[in-house]
Design an enzyme around this catalytic site. Sequence first.
Site, PDB file in Angstrom:
ATOM      1  N   GLU A 179      20.606   8.445  30.924  1.00  0.00           N
ATOM      2  CA  GLU A 179      19.957   8.044  32.173  1.00  0.00           C
ATOM      3  C   GLU A 179      18.815   8.912  32.635  1.00  0.00           C
ATOM      4  OE1 GLU A 179      23.046   6.983  35.196  1.00  0.00           O
ATOM      5  OE2 GLU A 179      24.594   7.210  33.461  1.00  0.00           O
ATOM      6  N   HIS A 206      20.647   1.962  32.131  1.00  0.00           N
ATOM      7  CA  HIS A 206      22.015   2.122  32.108  1.00  0.00           C
ATOM      8  C   HIS A 206      22.760   1.658  31.030  1.00  0.00           C
ATOM      9  CE1 HIS A 206      25.902   3.795  33.374  1.00  0.00           C
ATOM     10  NE2 HIS A 206      25.471   4.205  34.300  1.00  0.00           N
ATOM     11  N   SER A 207      22.122   1.798  29.637  1.00  0.00           N
ATOM     12  CA  SER A 207      22.575   1.387  28.379  1.00  0.00           C
ATOM     13  C   SER A 207      23.496   2.193  27.840  1.00  0.00           C
ATOM     14  CB  SER A 207      21.567   1.299  27.431  1.00  0.00           C
ATOM     15  OG  SER A 207      20.785  -0.031  27.825  1.00  0.00           O
ATOM     16  N   TYR A 208      24.868   1.875  27.253  1.00  0.00           N
ATOM     17  CA  TYR A 208      25.756   2.671  26.543  1.00  0.00           C
ATOM     18  C   TYR A 208      25.382   2.471  25.002  1.00  0.00           C
ATOM     19  CZ  TYR A 208      28.425   2.880  31.105  1.00  0.00           C
ATOM     20  OH  TYR A 208      28.963   2.711  32.306  1.00  0.00           O
ATOM     21  N   ASP A 246      29.112  13.941  32.915  1.00  0.00           N
ATOM     22  CA  ASP A 246      28.469  13.229  33.824  1.00  0.00           C
ATOM     23  C   ASP A 246      27.462  14.135  34.608  1.00  0.00           C
ATOM     24  OD1 ASP A 246      27.951  10.704  35.261  1.00  0.00           O
ATOM     25  OD2 ASP A 246      29.698  10.714  36.182  1.00  0.00           O
TER      26      ASP A 246
END
Length: 324
Positions: free
Chosen positions: A287, A161-163, A233
């Site tokens: 993701e 879950h890296s942004y 999302d």
Amino acid sequence: MEEIKVYTLENKFLKVELFNLGAIIKKIELKNKNGNIKNIVLGYEDVEKYRENPAYLGAVIGRTAGRIKNGDLRLADEIYKLNINNDENTLHGGKNSISHRFWNVEAIENGLCFSIKSPNLDNGYPANVEIKVSYILNKNELLIKYFVTTDRLTYLNLTNHSYFNLSGNSDNTIYEDILKIDSDYLIGIDKNSIPYKTINLDNNIFDFREAKKLEEFFKADDEQKTLANDGIDHPYIFNDKVGKLEIKNLKSGIKMSVETNNPAVIIYTANYLEDIGFKKHSAICFEAQEVPNLYRDENINIYPTFIDKNTNYERYTKFIFTFK
């Protein structure tokens, strides 16, 4: 209280900092087109904030990424009641999931292997499982490999879950980034962000089969965009067994290509980051995973993958970085 330890992987192209907590990616540093070193993932300055980490910055998510409606995990002829932590649903494995626990860490060739055991009925999930996540640097590539063994039938759906903010400045939004995704279908969500219907992307603002600026998407109106708090999302279904997408930032010159053997990627445009002190839409998550909630669609060959003691869970996602 267990100590949060920092581990570093580095070559002449990339420098990656990771934590033993949550197998978290804290930083990914590389040079932009001007030769300046930039960190392109969001993170807290205060390391202690990662103990709470409500937005799951950089963490490995599991046992199941995304939401499971009412916390009901249907497995064979049984329903397992999972921990509820998102209104009436299970999100990212439930409260105090593997994203908020400490992992064992060992060195491997060109990388690190993080491992953790999750016991039977942990947050309601069946089976004793051992999860291994490896981070490997190979020139300008960061490879994440997932490997899970189990002692009985269960369901896994792991991701990272890296942004990402390819400008290297979290004060900037992602509106100028150019995105391209090899995907003909999106999975629509309901008001609780539960995926429930397949949407063909023809004549749809979510269509990125031809590369376009994210700004074009954000300027348009759509019910699904509204349901995601004015953003994306949603799960995108890859067209091929090896899924591919790419995103680039013209100011920094940095391009990131993503490759995975997962059937889908949930793209999240950081629609709620103001809650934790970052700017809304200042980053984007990729993701790579299955569609959450054990979603099925026979017409596009989307099914959940169950594993048993005679099978394993093996997935990978590769991030390839270039600049010009």
